[in-house]
Design an enzyme around this catalytic site. Structure first.
Site: not given
Lengths: 184, 593
Positions: B58, B120-121, B170, B490
């Site tokens: 993502e 969940f999630q 959802k 760097m």
């Protein structure tokens, strides 16, 4: 092993703050929507501003508007930033610095529980009368007073109650409004 | 204000999301499915207008959307699932907030009945993203969904652009409701109203200062790019009209053509000597769409001590945040520049060539220092040389450059030159390693026929390497040009500067074989370590019709110079001929970053 390691930190190019801090009361008109208080409080913590007191409640039900009164302590430069950063939040309609705009009316309410008997109890009642505190609950050994006024008046009353059996205090935080006919 | 559709025309929340994307003119979205996002994915499956690009992580989706947005000026759109989908997007959202990039990120959420149960999630997406978005929404009622979707695009793309998250549970995706189209004639928001036109008196005061200045400089930033291509045109016109020198921040590269003699190069920590000295010694600084970032100013109390400062910014909170200015102008950079030109023309059509001739003479002297010079080598590829050759090989083409973060990024900014806006995509504010590869994928989606190159480092590119797979899947011929010095260059440079060359974890003890890795993904791998073969290898990369990983083995311990070390003002730069950089910064400077 790292004896010669120089001390390090994570300061950016901070210049020493030379300005004195001031206490200001801001009035913030916001949409009354879920999470708005978290947005305002989150802004203060994320940018390191200090909140002295915060009061929030819906004030115009039809328009779903809330008024947040927030007391901050900051330098004049930071005060400008606080106002501008608050105005950046999408649900914020307006921010007024009531302290900068003149002498605003400021009131706070406190509920104060005091327990005691005998001379202390009598003295408690005399002082409550002098401060125009209302008795909102009473038992033979305790009172709950309701005091309204400037924060300094409430501070004084609490200080006087301390040696007389002060049990606990709850304060609403400041509500403030500008004088005169103009609204926000 | 909006037409109500009849009951029969009710659609699901998921369908509303897709319809809103269509109505907002969205052609591509970048995303990754998951349980809570399935209804929206089902709605996407059943239409052809919006094309979905399946990413591998993502974070990649957010950077692709950023690359897409920066190269087109449109909003980039991301679609991710709840929980880990949303948390993985946080880095890209923060990056977009710091660099003012318009993103709309749709995150799915567990059903409203499960919110707060540690489902969940489940994660508190609006809580987590509150401080890394311009605004965010949790849609609890399908009736609010169309308005919120349209508002999200309005807020992301107007004013100071930024990322907006729309979190959709959802059950709201399944719920039926009436869809309303965006009301384009009535876009006023109750509390969100960015100021577009600058205050006339302030602009007049700025032009007055310009007409009296003897040592002026334009200091421009990403705000000019964000204000659209017209703003860049206006900047060019105003520069020509006045004859003033122009420098720019990292974010503003391309707004002013690098081939123009009035161009001083980039300013700041790794900017050119002439740009930084001009900033330090000027008597009038005209900041257009930049924000006095600490990489630009160096030590604030020694920053441009003798100048009047004009600051044009669409975000009022940028004014006087870091540096106190004399003439603040709040408004869109393009509109303010246009008004400046109009007022300037109303007074004179002559550039101030004569009055500022001594200033230009001084600038030419600084230019003579050749602060971007480097000692080339016949045995090993110098990283600066590699970028210079890449620039030469591509200068006649429509080329888009993205970068990762580190030395290669600064060398790219110094040695690759841009003539047009929207051609340079880099992570400036947040400094996100791993930005460039996915960003190049996003740019290529928007410009399928253009040459898109990610100038990368071997450390950064491994942070989002998996998006190579996305490039292969969609036939996106991005070129990943890795300056491989086997170091986090760097970090290594700063350890030389500040920590007695104790290289704590700043080198890679095991690197993948990038050629084999490219082939494993289904792309092409090229390796080059010989300066004599570099041009041919670059040509091979450009000519290949598909994604390429170019492993360019360069000098391992090259320093990125010039540099303003921490704790120093602009006029104390480290120049390229400095041998021992470890002795420059004093104890006080070591505490800074």
């Amino acid at each position: 092993m790292n004896a010669n390691l120089m001390p390090t930190g994570s300061a950016y190019f901070l210049t020493k703050e030379t300005q004195e801090t001031e206490k200001h009361t801001l009035s913030v008109l916001v949409d009354n929507e879920p999470g708005i208080l978290a947005r305002v409080v989150g802004l203060f913590s994320a940018r390191g501003y200090n909140i002295d007191s915060l009061t929030v409640s819906e004030t115009e039900h039809d328009k779903r508007l809330s008024r947040i009164t927030v007391v901050v302590v900051a330098t004049p430069k930071t005060l400008v930033q606080i106002k501008l950063q608050l105005e950046r939040l999408v649900p914020v309609h307006r921010v007024h610095d009531l302290t900068a705009e003149g002498t605003a009316l400021e009131r706070e309410l406190a509920l104060i529980k005091v327990a005691g008997t005998g001379e202390n109890r009598a003295e408690t009642l005399r002082l409550a009368d002098a401060f125009r505190a209302q008795i909102v609950d009473a038992t033979v050994e305790s009172f709950v007073f309701e005091v309204t006024g400037k924060p300094s008046k409430i501070d004084s009353f609490i200080a006087l109650m301390a040696p007389l059996g002060l049990v606990e205090v709850v304060r609403t935080g400041l509500a403030a409004i500008s004088r005169g006919q103009e609204g926000m | 204000m909006t037409e109500q559709t009849s009951q029969d025309n009710q659609i699901t929340g998921a369908e509303m999301v897709v319809q809103a994307l269509v109505d907002q003119g969205v052609e591509h979205i970048f995303g990754y499915p998951g349980g809570a996002a399935l209804p929206i994915y089902d709605a996407i499956f059943q239409q052809d207008t919006v094309q979905h690009i399946l990413v591998r992580h993502e974070q990649g989706a957010t950077h692709m959307a950023e690359g897409y947005a920066r190269s087109t000026g449109k909003a980039g759109v991301v679609l991710v699932t709840s929980g880990p989908g949303a948390t993985n997007a946080v880095t890209g959202l923060t990056d977009a907030l710091m660099d003012s990039i318009p993103l709309v990120c749709i995150t799915a959420q567990v059903p409203t009945t499960l919110i707060g149960t540690d489902g969940f999630q489940e994660c508190d997406t609006v809580g987590i993203t509150r401080s890394c978005t311009k605004h965010n929404y949790l849609v609890k009622n399908v009736a609010d969904l169309p308005r919120i979707m349209h508002e999200a695009f309005l807020i992301a793309t107007t004013g100071r652009p930024g990322p907006v998250v729309v979190d959709i549970p959802k059950d709201v995706q399944f719920a039926l409701g009436d869809y309303t189209k965006p009301d384009l004639d009535n876009l006023r928001h109750a509390s969100y109203r960015p100021r577009m036109d600058g205050d006339h008196a302030a602009i007049e005061a700025a032009v007055d200062l310009m007409l009296r200045a003897e040592r002026p400089v334009f200091y421009t930033g990403g705000g000019v790019i964000n204000a659209g291509p017209e703003a860049s045109e206006h900047l060019r016109e105003l520069a020509e009209l006045t004859g003033f020198p122009v420098t720019s921040t990292l974010m503003g590269l391309g707004a002013f053509p690098a081939s123009n003699p009035q161009w001083l190069g980039m300013l700041g920590m790794h900017g050119t000597y002439e740009a930084n000295l001009a900033m330090h010694d000027c008597d009038l600084m005209i900041n257009i769409g930049a924000r006095f970032d600490d990489r630009i100013t160096g030590r604030i109390d020694a920053f441009s001590p003798n100048s009047r400062k004009v600051h044009v910014d669409i975000d009022p909170s940028s004014i006087n945040k870091v540096v106190r200015v004399d003439v603040p102008i709040i408004g869109d950079c393009g509109r303010v520049l246009e008004e400046m030109i109009r007022i300037y023309r109303s007074k004179t059509n002559q550039p101030r060539s004569e009055a500022i001739a001594p200033w230009w003479k001084q600038i030419e002297k600084w230019r003579g220092v050749n602060s971007l010079g480097f000692k080339n080598s016949e045995t090993v590829i110098k990283p600066q040389h590699a970028i210079a050759r890449l620039y030469e090989a591509t200068r006649d083409r429509d080329v888009y450059i993205t970068t990762e973060v580190g030395q290669h990024q600064m060398w790219a900014a110094q040695h690759f030159h841009f003539e047009k806006p929207n051609r340079w995509m880099t992570s400036g504010g947040l400094g996100t390693m791993g930005y460039g590869l996915p960003a190049s994928v996003g740019v290529q989606v928007a410009h399928p026929d253009a040459l898109v190159i990610d100038i990368a480092g071997e450390a950064s590119v491994q942070m989002t390497m998996q998006e190579m797979s996305t490039a292969v899947q969609y036939g996106l011929p991005v070129k990943i040009f890795i300056l491989n010095n086997e170091r986090m260059g760097m970090v290594r440079q700063w350890q030389d500067l500040l920590h007695g060359s104790r290289y704590a974890h700043s080198y890679s003890q095991s690197l993948p074989d990038f050629v084999k890795l490219a082939e494993a993904y289904g792309g092409k791998g090229i390796r080059c370590s010989d300066p004599a073969k570099l041009d041919a290898a670059i040509a091979e990369m450009i000519d290949y019709d598909g994604p390429v990983l170019f492993d360019c083995l360069v000098e391992k311990d090259e320093n990125c110079l010039p540099m303003i070390p921490s704790g120093k003002p602009h006029n104390e730069m480290i120049l390229p001929d400095t041998a021992n950089i470890g002795s420059i910064i004093d104890e006080k400077g070591r505490a800074l970053v």
